[in-house]
Motif scaffolding. Structure first.
Motif, mmCIF file in Angstrom:
data_model
loop_
_atom_site.group_PDB
_atom_site.id
_atom_site.type_symbol
_atom_site.label_atom_id
_atom_site.label_comp_id
_atom_site.label_asym_id
_atom_site.label_seq_id
_atom_site.Cartn_x
_atom_site.Cartn_y
_atom_site.Cartn_z
ATOM 1 N N LEU A 45 2.330 8.847 4.897
ATOM 2 C CA LEU A 45 3.208 7.671 4.916
ATOM 3 C C LEU A 45 3.830 7.475 6.289
ATOM 4 O O LEU A 45 4.000 6.341 6.748
ATOM 5 C CB LEU A 45 4.280 7.792 3.831
ATOM 6 C CG LEU A 45 3.779 7.641 2.399
ATOM 7 C CD1 LEU A 45 4.886 7.961 1.402
ATOM 8 C CD2 LEU A 45 3.222 6.241 2.166
ATOM 9 N N LEU B 59 0.783 4.082 -2.906
ATOM 10 C CA LEU B 59 0.466 5.472 -2.604
ATOM 11 C C LEU B 59 1.598 6.400 -3.015
ATOM 12 O O LEU B 59 1.357 7.485 -3.556
ATOM 13 C CB LEU B 59 0.147 5.633 -1.119
ATOM 14 C CG LEU B 59 -1.150 4.971 -0.661
ATOM 15 C CD1 LEU B 59 -1.232 4.964 0.853
ATOM 16 C CD2 LEU B 59 -2.347 5.654 -1.278
ATOM 17 N N ASP B 60 2.833 5.975 -2.769
ATOM 18 C CA ASP B 60 3.973 6.792 -3.167
ATOM 19 C C ASP B 60 3.983 7.009 -4.674
ATOM 20 O O ASP B 60 4.265 8.107 -5.150
ATOM 21 C CB ASP B 60 5.279 6.133 -2.718
ATOM 22 C CG ASP B 60 6.492 6.918 -3.147
ATOM 23 O OD1 ASP B 60 6.532 8.144 -2.924
ATOM 24 O OD2 ASP B 60 7.411 6.315 -3.727
ATOM 25 N N LEU C 183 0.834 -1.201 0.000
ATOM 26 C CA LEU C 183 0.000 0.000 0.000
ATOM 27 C C LEU C 183 0.870 1.252 0.000
ATOM 28 O O LEU C 183 0.618 2.199 -0.757
ATOM 29 C CB LEU C 183 -0.931 0.001 1.212
ATOM 30 C CG LEU C 183 -1.780 1.262 1.414
ATOM 31 C CD1 LEU C 183 -2.698 1.491 0.215
ATOM 32 C CD2 LEU C 183 -2.571 1.155 2.707
ATOM 33 N N ALA C 184 1.906 1.268 0.814
ATOM 34 C CA ALA C 184 2.800 2.429 0.880
ATOM 35 C C ALA C 184 3.444 2.701 -0.475
ATOM 36 O O ALA C 184 3.516 3.858 -0.917
ATOM 37 C CB ALA C 184 3.870 2.218 1.947
ATOM 38 N N SER D 89 1.368 6.831 -6.744
ATOM 39 C CA SER D 89 0.170 7.440 -7.315
ATOM 40 C C SER D 89 -0.103 8.867 -6.848
ATOM 41 O O SER D 89 -0.890 9.572 -7.475
ATOM 42 C CB SER D 89 -1.058 6.571 -7.014
ATOM 43 O OG SER D 89 -1.304 6.524 -5.618
ATOM 44 N N LEU D 90 0.528 9.284 -5.777
ATOM 45 C CA LEU D 90 0.292 10.622 -5.248
ATOM 46 C C LEU D 90 1.480 11.542 -5.522
ATOM 47 O O LEU D 90 2.634 11.092 -5.477
ATOM 48 C CB LEU D 90 0.043 10.568 -3.737
ATOM 49 C CG LEU D 90 -1.203 9.810 -3.290
ATOM 50 C CD1 LEU D 90 -1.206 9.658 -1.776
ATOM 51 C CD2 LEU D 90 -2.452 10.518 -3.770
ATOM 52 N N LYS E 12 1.509 13.957 1.805
ATOM 53 C CA LYS E 12 1.893 12.590 1.444
ATOM 54 C C LYS E 12 2.933 12.065 2.426
ATOM 55 O O LYS E 12 2.823 10.939 2.908
ATOM 56 C CB LYS E 12 2.439 12.560 0.014
ATOM 57 C CG LYS E 12 2.971 11.199 -0.417
ATOM 58 C CD LYS E 12 3.435 11.259 -1.855
ATOM 59 C CE LYS E 12 4.461 10.241 -2.201
ATOM 60 N NZ LYS E 12 4.887 10.309 -3.613
#
Length: 65
Positions: free
Chosen positions: A46, A32-33, A28-29, A35-36, A42
């Motif tokens: 995280l 997210l890294d 997940l991390a 995609s954001l 952000k």
């Protein structure tokens, strides 16, 4: 892994019963890294996810104590 904090999400070194907790959080991390956009929010998100991962791994440790 682009942000330095992501190194703290690795799980390969953990025993199996802790990998099952840590691996999905690491994935997940990373997602997210990727995609954001980079931003203070952000980084804060995280960091909080890392804190949550640490708590959940400790919970798994208590379960096996």
């Amino acid at each position: 892994m682009s942000l330095p904090i992501l190194k703290h999400f690795t799980y390969e070194h953990l025993p199996t019963h802790l990998k099952v907790v840590s691996q999905p959080i690491c994935e997940l991390a990373i997602a997210l890294d990727q995609s954001l956009p980079d931003s203070p929010e952000k980084s804060a998100g995280l960091r909080k996810l890392l804190e949550a991962k640490d708590c959940l791994v400790r919970a798994a440790l208590e379960n096996n104590a």
